[in-house]
Scaffold this active site. Structure first.
Site, PDB file in Angstrom:
ATOM      1  N   GLY A  40      -3.646  11.555 -37.343  1.00 26.82           N
ATOM      2  CA  GLY A  40      -4.128  10.497 -37.743  1.00 26.82           C
ATOM      3  C   GLY A  40      -4.315   9.377 -38.860  1.00 26.82           C
ATOM      4  N   LEU A  41      -4.937  10.638 -40.072  1.00 28.66           N
ATOM      5  CA  LEU A  41      -5.299   9.415 -41.139  1.00 28.66           C
ATOM      6  C   LEU A  41      -4.260  10.319 -42.278  1.00 28.66           C
ATOM      7  CD1 LEU A  41      -7.578   9.931 -43.495  1.00 28.66           C
ATOM      8  CD2 LEU A  41      -7.605  11.914 -43.788  1.00 28.66           C
ATOM      9  N   ASP A  69       0.349  -1.134  -0.068  1.00 27.84           N
ATOM     10  CA  ASP A  69      -0.167   0.186   0.588  1.00 27.84           C
ATOM     11  C   ASP A  69       0.692   1.466   0.101  1.00 27.84           C
ATOM     12  OD1 ASP A  69      -2.527  -1.276  -0.152  1.00 27.84           O
ATOM     13  OD2 ASP A  69      -2.544  -1.247   2.441  1.00 27.84           O
ATOM     14  N   ASP A  83     -10.791  24.635 -42.780  1.00 24.10           N
ATOM     15  CA  ASP A  83     -10.452  23.678 -42.118  1.00 24.10           C
ATOM     16  C   ASP A  83     -11.169  22.674 -41.681  1.00 24.10           C
ATOM     17  OD1 ASP A  83      -7.369  21.653 -42.509  1.00 24.10           O
ATOM     18  OD2 ASP A  83      -7.865  23.034 -39.833  1.00 24.10           O
TER      19      ASP A  83
END
Length: 520
Positions: free
Chosen positions: A416-417, A36, A281
């Site tokens: 990402g594209l 812990d 855009d």
């Protein structure tokens, strides 16, 4: 109690230490096994503490399991009181101390007469309660313990309930909300639990209004202050245009202040937010894209609102807060195609894979899942990685937080594209000069397939139907030529005389699997 190797919410111990560890002159004695002590590591790593975190472990080992652990706990509390000299010592239960049926309240009553510090035992169930429930209960407990009647401040003032260490961008959010309130002419009387002392808790009643910034915890403390001292409160997590404007208006109504000019100033046509949301855009990059959202209640609801406001379709939105299912359904009803509650990360991972979204907004676990399936992802909720504890100001709430999130969403979808397309179809040959690049762009434009009524298929040539042509035109120019050539090669090898959408998707799957095999 749940046995798992991944949990979205922390334990009751995590919740208690988030509250106590965020306060000043408060020390926590953790009565549990050696493991812990992870709390100290979390504070040192994620919050970059330059001092030793205010937690001391009263270790339950084999000897304590056999003979009892009361003597060890008493010795630890006395040592903490002498060495650290805190105003309050929190003796927190753990699953192990609960199994041993240790009466921590009896220990606190006995030792309380011998220590200078006030001893408090959180009224939580270490087995049943999870992080946010424990935070809510313990925060309410200490407010009830120390809050006293005080005269109101001359200027309209508020208490900010919620900001704490280890929260998702919560300290940045606190600064943004402070700045917003200052612009409106509203003073901040106190913030709890972050930076709060016993004096802060005693002076909570000087404020005219309590603002609970997160729905997961803090509302019970606000209810207590309303019932006992008559202080009104609002619960709001201002993410996005609509929720932020509602938040500002709610404060203006209670403070009797005009806020319309402030809202107009931030949403003016010449402002950053309006220019972005109405730009070509933004419309081309975001409008109609498919997103999925998962996280805690507050951030999942807020991000769903924000995505809908910028034209992104939310295929599904979920939360791991099972106790808030009805409220979650009501808050998002109509904004997402599907709304659900789930705390199984594997189920969420499979859901992401099957949905095939343009962008994923989730926790650190969804970031792992999105990376596995090659989807762009933004972390918008705890649990989070150290990357989401930045040193630079990075709010999520308010107008500044909205601007930052819009920028992050836009860039993540675009990059990402690009990466996805390059992985699928590869890059053009290196060494191409500027002249060659320009010539290829012209060639690609001239080689674009026409609509079927204007195109005839000769020997060795392929005809593109209207839907396939439209899909090709939507591919960015820098990979359009490669996409066209690879698709046509794929079609010829398999004997197709016409390129349709089905052929494009089949070619996409083929080259993507080929790329993945190459990486392995």
């Amino acid at each position: 109690m749940k046995l798992a190797y991944w949990m979205y919410e922390g334990t009751a111990l995590s919740g208690i230490t988030r509250v106590a560890g965020s306060m000043q002159k408060v020390h926590t004695v953790i009565h549990g096994p050696q493991g812990d002590g992870y709390v100290n590591v979390m504070y040192s790593m994620l919050e970059r503490f330059h001092t030793i975190p205010p937690f001391t472990l009263s270790t339950i080992g084999r000897r304590e399991m056999a003979q009892g652990s009361r003597a060890r706990l008493v010795e630890t509390v006395r040592r903490v009181d002498a060495q650290h000299q805190p105003d309050v010592i929190v003796i927190t239960p753990t699953c192990s101390s609960t199994l041993l049926q240790e009466d921590l309240l009896a220990v606190a009553r006995t030792l309380g007469k011998q220590t200078k510090a006030k001893l408090i035992v959180p009224n939580v169930n270490a087995f049943r309660d999870l992080e946010h429930r424990a935070m809510d209960d313990f925060l309410t407990q200490i407010v009830a313990e120390f809050a006293t009647e005080q005269p109101k401040t001359e200027q309209f003032s508020v208490n900010l309930i919620g900001p704490s260490y280890l929260g998702f961008h919560q300290l940045h959010d606190m600064q943004e909300i402070r700045s917003m309130l200052e612009s409106l002419g509203v003073a901040v009387n106190a913030v709890i639990p972050y930076g709060a002392s016993i004096k802060t808790l005693q002076e909570l009643t000087k404020a005219h209004l309590n603002i609970c910034l997160y729905h997961e915890y803090g509302q019970s403390a606000c209810e207590l202050l309303k019932e006992k001292f008559g202080i009104d409160y609002i619960v709001a997590t201002p993410i996005g245009i609509r929720l932020t404007s509602q938040f500002v208006k709610a404060i203006g109504e209670r403070a009797g202040l005009p806020v319309e000019s402030y809202i107009r100033q931030n949403l003016a046509p010449s402002g950053t937010i309006a220019r972005f949301t109405k730009s070509v855009d933004s419309l081309s990059a975001l409008f109609g894209k498919r997103a999925v959202v998962f996280g805690d209640y507050s951030h999942a609801v807020g991000m769903t609102h924000l995505l809908r406001e910028i034209g992104v379709r939310v295929v599904w939105a979920g939360t791991y807060m099972k106790t808030m299912e009805k409220a979650f359904q009501a808050s998002i009803g109509g904004l997402a195609d599907e709304v659900f509650v789930c705390d199984d990360f594997q189920e969420i991972s499979h859901k992401i894979r099957d949905t095939h979204p343009d962008i994923v907004l989730g926790t650190q676990m969804e970031r792992h899942s999105a990376a596995r399936f090659n989807f762009p992802c933004i972390v918008i909720s705890s649990p989070a990685h150290i990357l989401n504890f930045p040193l630079f100001p990075a709010p999520v709430l308010g107008y500044q937080g909205m601007t930052r999130m819009l920028d992050t969403i836009n860039s993540t979808i675009k990059l990402g594209l690009e990466e996805h397309l390059v992985n699928m179809f590869g890059e053009d040959s290196p060494g191409m000069g500027e002249e060659d690049t320009a010539q290829e762009q012209v060639a690609v434009t001239s080689d674009m397939p026409k609509a079927p009524d204007k195109t005839t298929a000769g020997e060795g040539e392929l005809k593109w139907d209207a839907e396939a042509t439209k899909a090709l035109k939507q591919v960015p120019f820098f990979v359009r030529g490669k996409v066209q050539r690879n698709t046509e090669n794929y079609a010829r090898e398999r004997g197709y005389s016409e390129v349709t959408l089905e052929v494009i998707y089949a070619a996409k799957a083929y080259f993507e699997s080929k790329s993945n095999q190459g990486e392995r």
